[in-house]
Design a protein around this motif. Structure first.
Motif, PDB file in Angstrom:
ATOM      1  N   ARG A   4     105.822  -6.129  48.399  1.00 42.52           N
ATOM      2  CA  ARG A   4     105.881  -5.196  47.268  1.00 42.52           C
ATOM      3  C   ARG A   4     107.162  -4.367  47.302  1.00 42.52           C
ATOM      4  O   ARG A   4     107.785  -4.122  46.266  1.00 42.52           O
ATOM      5  CB  ARG A   4     104.672  -4.267  47.271  1.00 42.52           C
ATOM      6  CG  ARG A   4     103.380  -4.980  47.000  1.00 42.52           C
ATOM      7  CD  ARG A   4     102.253  -4.018  47.029  1.00 42.52           C
ATOM      8  NE  ARG A   4     101.680  -4.022  45.693  1.00 42.52           N
ATOM      9  CZ  ARG A   4     100.768  -3.182  45.280  1.00 42.52           C
ATOM     10  NH1 ARG A   4     100.329  -2.253  46.094  1.00 42.52           N
ATOM     11  NH2 ARG A   4     100.294  -3.258  44.072  1.00 42.52           N
ATOM     12  N   ILE A   5     107.566  -3.961  48.477  1.00 43.03           N
ATOM     13  CA  ILE A   5     108.807  -3.193  48.602  1.00 43.03           C
ATOM     14  C   ILE A   5     110.004  -4.070  48.237  1.00 43.03           C
ATOM     15  O   ILE A   5     110.907  -3.628  47.517  1.00 43.03           O
ATOM     16  CB  ILE A   5     108.944  -2.632  50.034  1.00 43.03           C
ATOM     17  CG1 ILE A   5     107.872  -1.570  50.270  1.00 43.03           C
ATOM     18  CG2 ILE A   5     110.340  -2.040  50.257  1.00 43.03           C
ATOM     19  CD1 ILE A   5     107.783  -1.090  51.698  1.00 43.03           C
ATOM     20  N   LYS A   6     110.019  -5.307  48.694  1.00 42.82           N
ATOM     21  CA  LYS A   6     111.110  -6.226  48.360  1.00 42.82           C
ATOM     22  C   LYS A   6     111.160  -6.479  46.852  1.00 42.82           C
ATOM     23  O   LYS A   6     112.240  -6.507  46.252  1.00 42.82           O
ATOM     24  CB  LYS A   6     110.944  -7.546  49.113  1.00 42.82           C
ATOM     25  CG  LYS A   6     111.329  -7.437  50.560  1.00 42.82           C
ATOM     26  CD  LYS A   6     111.241  -8.703  51.394  1.00 42.82           C
ATOM     27  CE  LYS A   6     110.934  -9.971  50.753  1.00 42.82           C
ATOM     28  NZ  LYS A   6     110.764 -11.095  51.667  1.00 42.82           N
ATOM     29  N   HIS A   7     109.991  -6.641  46.236  1.00 42.33           N
ATOM     30  CA  HIS A   7     109.944  -6.855  44.789  1.00 42.33           C
ATOM     31  C   HIS A   7     110.467  -5.630  44.042  1.00 42.33           C
ATOM     32  O   HIS A   7     111.243  -5.741  43.094  1.00 42.33           O
ATOM     33  CB  HIS A   7     108.508  -7.177  44.372  1.00 42.33           C
ATOM     34  CG  HIS A   7     108.357  -7.415  42.906  1.00 42.33           C
ATOM     35  ND1 HIS A   7     108.806  -8.549  42.297  1.00 42.33           N
ATOM     36  CD2 HIS A   7     107.829  -6.631  41.920  1.00 42.33           C
ATOM     37  CE1 HIS A   7     108.547  -8.486  41.003  1.00 42.33           C
ATOM     38  NE2 HIS A   7     107.957  -7.323  40.758  1.00 42.33           N
ATOM     39  N   TRP A   9     112.523  -3.358  45.189  1.00 44.80           N
ATOM     40  CA  TRP A   9     113.958  -3.219  45.440  1.00 44.80           C
ATOM     41  C   TRP A   9     114.768  -4.211  44.603  1.00 44.80           C
ATOM     42  O   TRP A   9     115.856  -3.889  44.139  1.00 44.80           O
ATOM     43  CB  TRP A   9     114.260  -3.411  46.921  1.00 44.80           C
ATOM     44  CG  TRP A   9     115.702  -3.147  47.227  1.00 44.80           C
ATOM     45  CD1 TRP A   9     116.663  -4.057  47.422  1.00 44.80           C
ATOM     46  CD2 TRP A   9     116.338  -1.874  47.310  1.00 44.80           C
ATOM     47  NE1 TRP A   9     117.870  -3.457  47.642  1.00 44.80           N
ATOM     48  CE2 TRP A   9     117.697  -2.099  47.571  1.00 44.80           C
ATOM     49  CE3 TRP A   9     115.893  -0.568  47.189  1.00 44.80           C
ATOM     50  CZ2 TRP A   9     118.602  -1.064  47.716  1.00 44.80           C
ATOM     51  CZ3 TRP A   9     116.803   0.452  47.344  1.00 44.80           C
ATOM     52  CH2 TRP A   9     118.140   0.198  47.598  1.00 44.80           C
ATOM     53  N   ALA A  10     114.215  -5.409  44.391  1.00 44.39           N
ATOM     54  CA  ALA A  10     114.920  -6.404  43.586  1.00 44.39           C
ATOM     55  C   ALA A  10     115.105  -5.914  42.156  1.00 44.39           C
ATOM     56  O   ALA A  10     116.115  -6.222  41.515  1.00 44.39           O
ATOM     57  CB  ALA A  10     114.150  -7.725  43.607  1.00 44.39           C
ATOM     58  N   TRP A  11     114.153  -5.148  41.637  1.00 46.41           N
ATOM     59  CA  TRP A  11     114.251  -4.664  40.261  1.00 46.41           C
ATOM     60  C   TRP A  11     114.917  -3.298  40.136  1.00 46.41           C
ATOM     61  O   TRP A  11     115.560  -3.002  39.129  1.00 46.41           O
ATOM     62  CB  TRP A  11     112.864  -4.589  39.626  1.00 46.41           C
ATOM     63  CG  TRP A  11     112.378  -5.924  39.211  1.00 46.41           C
ATOM     64  CD1 TRP A  11     111.549  -6.761  39.902  1.00 46.41           C
ATOM     65  CD2 TRP A  11     112.721  -6.612  38.018  1.00 46.41           C
ATOM     66  NE1 TRP A  11     111.351  -7.911  39.212  1.00 46.41           N
ATOM     67  CE2 TRP A  11     112.051  -7.856  38.040  1.00 46.41           C
ATOM     68  CE3 TRP A  11     113.518  -6.312  36.924  1.00 46.41           C
ATOM     69  CZ2 TRP A  11     112.167  -8.781  37.024  1.00 46.41           C
ATOM     70  CZ3 TRP A  11     113.630  -7.228  35.912  1.00 46.41           C
ATOM     71  CH2 TRP A  11     112.959  -8.453  35.973  1.00 46.41           C
ATOM     72  N   HIS A  12     114.762  -2.437  41.151  1.00 45.15           N
ATOM     73  CA  HIS A  12     115.224  -1.052  41.019  1.00 45.15           C
ATOM     74  C   HIS A  12     116.298  -0.657  42.021  1.00 45.15           C
ATOM     75  O   HIS A  12     116.795   0.470  41.968  1.00 45.15           O
ATOM     76  CB  HIS A  12     114.042  -0.088  41.178  1.00 45.15           C
ATOM     77  CG  HIS A  12     112.953  -0.321  40.195  1.00 45.15           C
ATOM     78  ND1 HIS A  12     113.076  -0.018  38.863  1.00 45.15           N
ATOM     79  CD2 HIS A  12     111.721  -0.854  40.340  1.00 45.15           C
ATOM     80  CE1 HIS A  12     111.963  -0.352  38.231  1.00 45.15           C
ATOM     81  NE2 HIS A  12     111.124  -0.867  39.106  1.00 45.15           N
ATOM     82  N   GLY A  13     116.673  -1.531  42.919  1.00 41.62           N
ATOM     83  CA  GLY A  13     117.660  -1.188  43.936  1.00 41.62           C
ATOM     84  C   GLY A  13     119.081  -1.228  43.410  1.00 41.62           C
ATOM     85  O   GLY A  13     119.351  -1.555  42.259  1.00 41.62           O
ATOM     86  N   PHE A  14     119.988  -0.877  44.275  1.00 38.82           N
ATOM     87  CA  PHE A  14     121.405  -0.873  43.911  1.00 38.82           C
ATOM     88  C   PHE A  14     121.923  -2.297  43.806  1.00 38.82           C
ATOM     89  O   PHE A  14     121.492  -3.192  44.517  1.00 38.82           O
ATOM     90  CB  PHE A  14     122.220  -0.135  44.966  1.00 38.82           C
ATOM     91  CG  PHE A  14     121.866   1.313  45.068  1.00 38.82           C
ATOM     92  CD1 PHE A  14     122.127   2.172  44.020  1.00 38.82           C
ATOM     93  CD2 PHE A  14     121.276   1.817  46.213  1.00 38.82           C
ATOM     94  CE1 PHE A  14     121.806   3.513  44.111  1.00 38.82           C
ATOM     95  CE2 PHE A  14     120.952   3.147  46.312  1.00 38.82           C
ATOM     96  CZ  PHE A  14     121.216   4.000  45.268  1.00 38.82           C
TER      97      PHE A  14
END
Length: 80
Positions: A4-7, A9-14
């Motif tokens: 869930r964290i990886k998902h 981060w894929a959408w909202h990360g830098f």
């Protein structure tokens, strides 16, 4: 939990990229938008050209109708 964290981060990360890559992506998006816009314009003009074909058969001023039809096709025709 980790997935869930990886998902997220894929959408909202830098996203870090070079200017060249960013410019390339922006150019591709603009080309796609222009293509879609041309498709919509041609879809809107096609019924008008069809009506002009019918009008061409029923009018005495055939030259004017042909000129209008030619202008519409030249300015709005969509080609892949």
């Amino acid at each position: 939990m980790w997935n869930r964290i990886k998902h997220w981060w894929a959408w909202h990360g830098f996203i870090i990229m070079r200017r060249k890559t960013l410019f390339s992506k922006m150019t591709c998006c603009q080309a796609a938008i222009s293509r879609i816009d041309a498709e919509f314009n041609w879809a809107a003009i096609r019924p008008v050209i069809s009506s002009l074909n019918e009008l061409e058969k029923n009018t005495w001023d055939v030259v004017r109708v042909r000129n209008i039809k030619k202008w519409l096709i030249d300015n709005f025709e969509f080609t892949n």
